[in-house]
Design a protein around this motif. Sequence first.
Motif, mmCIF file in Angstrom:
data_model
loop_
_atom_site.group_PDB
_atom_site.id
_atom_site.type_symbol
_atom_site.label_atom_id
_atom_site.label_comp_id
_atom_site.label_asym_id
_atom_site.label_seq_id
_atom_site.Cartn_x
_atom_site.Cartn_y
_atom_site.Cartn_z
ATOM 1 N N ARG A 1 0.774 -1.158 -0.056
ATOM 2 C CA ARG A 1 0.049 -0.050 0.076
ATOM 3 C C ARG A 1 0.984 1.353 0.082
ATOM 4 N NH1 ARG A 1 -4.236 -2.621 4.041
ATOM 5 N NH2 ARG A 1 -5.589 -3.530 2.426
ATOM 6 N N THR A 2 2.122 1.239 0.505
ATOM 7 C CA THR A 2 2.992 2.432 0.577
ATOM 8 C C THR A 2 4.373 2.149 -0.203
ATOM 9 O OG1 THR A 2 3.767 1.242 2.629
ATOM 10 C CG2 THR A 2 1.938 2.815 2.913
ATOM 11 N N ARG A 3 4.317 1.023 -0.725
ATOM 12 C CA ARG A 3 5.901 0.711 -1.299
ATOM 13 C C ARG A 3 5.563 0.021 -2.630
ATOM 14 N NH1 ARG A 3 11.139 -1.495 1.065
ATOM 15 N NH2 ARG A 3 12.316 -0.431 -0.062
ATOM 16 N N ASN A 4 6.374 0.381 -3.815
ATOM 17 C CA ASN A 4 5.965 -0.506 -5.100
ATOM 18 C C ASN A 4 6.952 -1.510 -5.135
ATOM 19 O OD1 ASN A 4 8.651 0.250 -6.541
ATOM 20 N ND2 ASN A 4 7.491 2.320 -6.734
ATOM 21 N N PHE A 5 6.735 -2.334 -6.063
ATOM 22 C CA PHE A 5 7.567 -3.696 -6.088
ATOM 23 C C PHE A 5 8.964 -3.424 -6.702
ATOM 24 C CE2 PHE A 5 8.480 -7.410 -9.196
ATOM 25 C CZ PHE A 5 8.946 -8.280 -8.487
ATOM 26 N N ASN A 6 9.326 -2.419 -7.483
ATOM 27 C CA ASN A 6 10.516 -2.096 -7.827
ATOM 28 C C ASN A 6 11.396 -1.728 -6.672
ATOM 29 O OD1 ASN A 6 9.407 -2.162 -10.348
ATOM 30 N ND2 ASN A 6 10.518 -0.522 -11.349
ATOM 31 N N ASP A 7 10.824 -0.884 -5.912
ATOM 32 C CA ASP A 7 11.775 -0.353 -4.656
ATOM 33 C C ASP A 7 12.024 -1.716 -3.626
ATOM 34 O OD1 ASP A 7 11.733 2.291 -5.625
ATOM 35 O OD2 ASP A 7 10.074 2.668 -4.249
ATOM 36 N N GLU A 8 10.958 -2.495 -3.555
ATOM 37 C CA GLU A 8 11.164 -3.523 -2.542
ATOM 38 C C GLU A 8 12.217 -4.416 -3.124
ATOM 39 O OE1 GLU A 8 8.261 -6.964 -0.638
ATOM 40 O OE2 GLU A 8 8.064 -6.625 -3.094
ATOM 41 N N LEU A 9 12.093 -4.782 -4.546
ATOM 42 C CA LEU A 9 13.180 -5.650 -4.907
ATOM 43 C C LEU A 9 14.442 -5.104 -4.950
ATOM 44 C CD1 LEU A 9 13.140 -8.672 -6.228
ATOM 45 C CD2 LEU A 9 12.886 -7.538 -8.465
ATOM 46 N N GLU A 10 14.688 -3.884 -5.280
ATOM 47 C CA GLU A 10 15.733 -3.112 -5.120
ATOM 48 C C GLU A 10 16.579 -3.192 -3.772
ATOM 49 O OE1 GLU A 10 18.085 1.055 -6.987
ATOM 50 O OE2 GLU A 10 15.695 0.736 -7.089
ATOM 51 N N GLU A 11 15.687 -2.993 -2.941
ATOM 52 C CA GLU A 11 16.366 -3.122 -1.500
ATOM 53 C C GLU A 11 16.734 -4.545 -1.244
ATOM 54 O OE1 GLU A 11 15.148 -2.544 3.306
ATOM 55 O OE2 GLU A 11 13.685 -1.699 1.630
ATOM 56 N N MET A 12 15.936 -5.670 -1.817
ATOM 57 C CA MET A 12 16.336 -7.028 -1.333
ATOM 58 C C MET A 12 17.680 -7.333 -1.962
ATOM 59 S SD MET A 12 12.680 -8.655 -1.615
ATOM 60 C CE MET A 12 13.004 -10.301 -0.928
ATOM 61 N N TYR A 13 17.780 -6.912 -3.270
ATOM 62 C CA TYR A 13 19.087 -7.173 -3.920
ATOM 63 C C TYR A 13 20.347 -6.376 -3.292
ATOM 64 C CZ TYR A 13 17.417 -8.685 -8.552
ATOM 65 O OH TYR A 13 16.824 -9.523 -9.599
ATOM 66 N N ARG A 14 19.949 -5.130 -2.882
ATOM 67 C CA ARG A 14 20.873 -4.608 -1.919
ATOM 68 C C ARG A 14 21.537 -5.205 -0.573
ATOM 69 N NH1 ARG A 14 20.829 -1.408 1.851
ATOM 70 N NH2 ARG A 14 18.574 -0.984 1.740
ATOM 71 N N MET A 15 20.342 -5.366 -0.048
ATOM 72 C CA MET A 15 20.692 -6.268 1.196
ATOM 73 C C MET A 15 21.361 -7.640 1.101
ATOM 74 S SD MET A 15 17.163 -5.417 3.297
ATOM 75 C CE MET A 15 17.507 -6.589 4.563
ATOM 76 N N ALA A 16 21.310 -8.152 -0.400
ATOM 77 C CA ALA A 16 21.786 -9.744 -0.359
ATOM 78 C C ALA A 16 23.245 -9.139 -1.321
ATOM 79 C CB ALA A 16 21.070 -10.428 -1.355
ATOM 80 N N GLY A 17 23.509 -7.966 -1.355
ATOM 81 C CA GLY A 17 24.662 -7.618 -2.184
ATOM 82 C C GLY A 17 24.781 -8.000 -3.674
ATOM 83 N N VAL A 18 23.699 -7.862 -4.208
ATOM 84 C CA VAL A 18 23.513 -8.309 -5.726
ATOM 85 C C VAL A 18 23.325 -6.862 -6.345
ATOM 86 C CG1 VAL A 18 22.130 -9.738 -7.352
ATOM 87 C CG2 VAL A 18 22.498 -10.802 -4.914
ATOM 88 N N SER A 19 23.726 -7.005 -7.599
ATOM 89 C CA SER A 19 23.353 -5.651 -8.320
ATOM 90 C C SER A 19 22.177 -5.670 -8.999
ATOM 91 C CB SER A 19 24.353 -5.249 -9.573
ATOM 92 O OG SER A 19 24.593 -6.456 -10.353
ATOM 93 N N PHE A 20 21.498 -4.706 -8.931
ATOM 94 C CA PHE A 20 19.906 -4.531 -9.351
ATOM 95 C C PHE A 20 19.943 -4.201 -10.801
ATOM 96 C CE2 PHE A 20 15.956 -2.160 -9.980
ATOM 97 C CZ PHE A 20 15.221 -3.134 -9.764
ATOM 98 N N ASP A 21 19.337 -4.774 -11.859
ATOM 99 C CA ASP A 21 19.272 -4.384 -12.849
ATOM 100 C C ASP A 21 17.722 -4.449 -13.479
ATOM 101 O OD1 ASP A 21 19.148 -4.200 -15.899
ATOM 102 O OD2 ASP A 21 20.968 -5.406 -15.905
ATOM 103 N N GLU A 22 17.105 -3.318 -13.691
ATOM 104 C CA GLU A 22 15.627 -3.420 -14.061
ATOM 105 C C GLU A 22 15.258 -4.072 -15.110
ATOM 106 O OE1 GLU A 22 13.003 -0.436 -14.134
ATOM 107 O OE2 GLU A 22 13.893 0.772 -12.409
ATOM 108 N N ARG A 23 16.079 -4.661 -16.076
ATOM 109 C CA ARG A 23 15.940 -5.462 -17.058
ATOM 110 C C ARG A 23 15.588 -6.960 -16.561
ATOM 111 N NH1 ARG A 23 21.321 -4.597 -20.475
ATOM 112 N NH2 ARG A 23 21.997 -4.685 -18.225
ATOM 113 N N ASP A 24 15.911 -7.149 -15.231
ATOM 114 C CA ASP A 24 15.755 -8.551 -14.818
ATOM 115 C C ASP A 24 13.827 -8.640 -14.566
ATOM 116 O OD1 ASP A 24 18.031 -9.222 -14.541
ATOM 117 O OD2 ASP A 24 18.402 -8.515 -12.376
ATOM 118 N N LEU A 25 13.317 -7.395 -14.565
ATOM 119 C CA LEU A 25 11.887 -7.395 -14.182
ATOM 120 C C LEU A 25 10.989 -7.576 -15.639
ATOM 121 C CD1 LEU A 25 12.148 -4.599 -11.743
ATOM 122 C CD2 LEU A 25 11.833 -6.918 -11.305
ATOM 123 N N MET A 26 11.903 -7.707 -16.594
ATOM 124 C CA MET A 26 11.125 -7.609 -17.876
ATOM 125 C C MET A 26 10.327 -9.098 -18.176
ATOM 126 S SD MET A 26 13.145 -5.257 -20.266
ATOM 127 C CE MET A 26 13.144 -3.511 -19.654
#
Length: 154
Positions: free
Chosen positions: A129-154
């Motif tokens: 309700r307060t957070r979109n999927f992109n932001d959630e996933l980007e934070e999960m990647y960051r916390m896991a030490g993995v580089s985020f690439d928006e193309r992964d969501l296509m």
Amino acid sequence: MDCNFAAMSKVLALYHIVFGTRYRKLTLPDELREEVYRFIWADIKKHKCHLVRIGGIENHIHMLVELNPDEKLSTLMRDIKANSSGWLHRDERFRYFEGWAREYFAVTISPNSRASVVDYINAQVEHHRTRNFNDELEEMYRMAGVSFDERDLM
């Protein structure tokens, strides 16, 4: 030496897995998501894995899975995505479903984190309700030490 004992390896491989719809489109309606979850659960059981929790919203799914030690995560995810995509495409109720995004995110978790991950998955509707999927996933990647690439969501 006594050889009458049964030795057995003990393995607990807990994975928090997230995968989304192609282009993050809102194609998993609230009233039909339970059916999608049941379909995926059946696929997980075929691989002799254990689904601890599943949840999500219109454009992505979170799962907590105990991976069978004889199973490869990539094989499990390939089958889940392919089989559920085929079913969703054949079912008229999901006429707007275009497929799953190309990639998925998975991270192992400690058994001590199990309850908090279950709570997190259970709270997906409220959480988004307060957070979109992109932001959630980007934070999960960051916390896991993995580089985020928006193309992964296509």
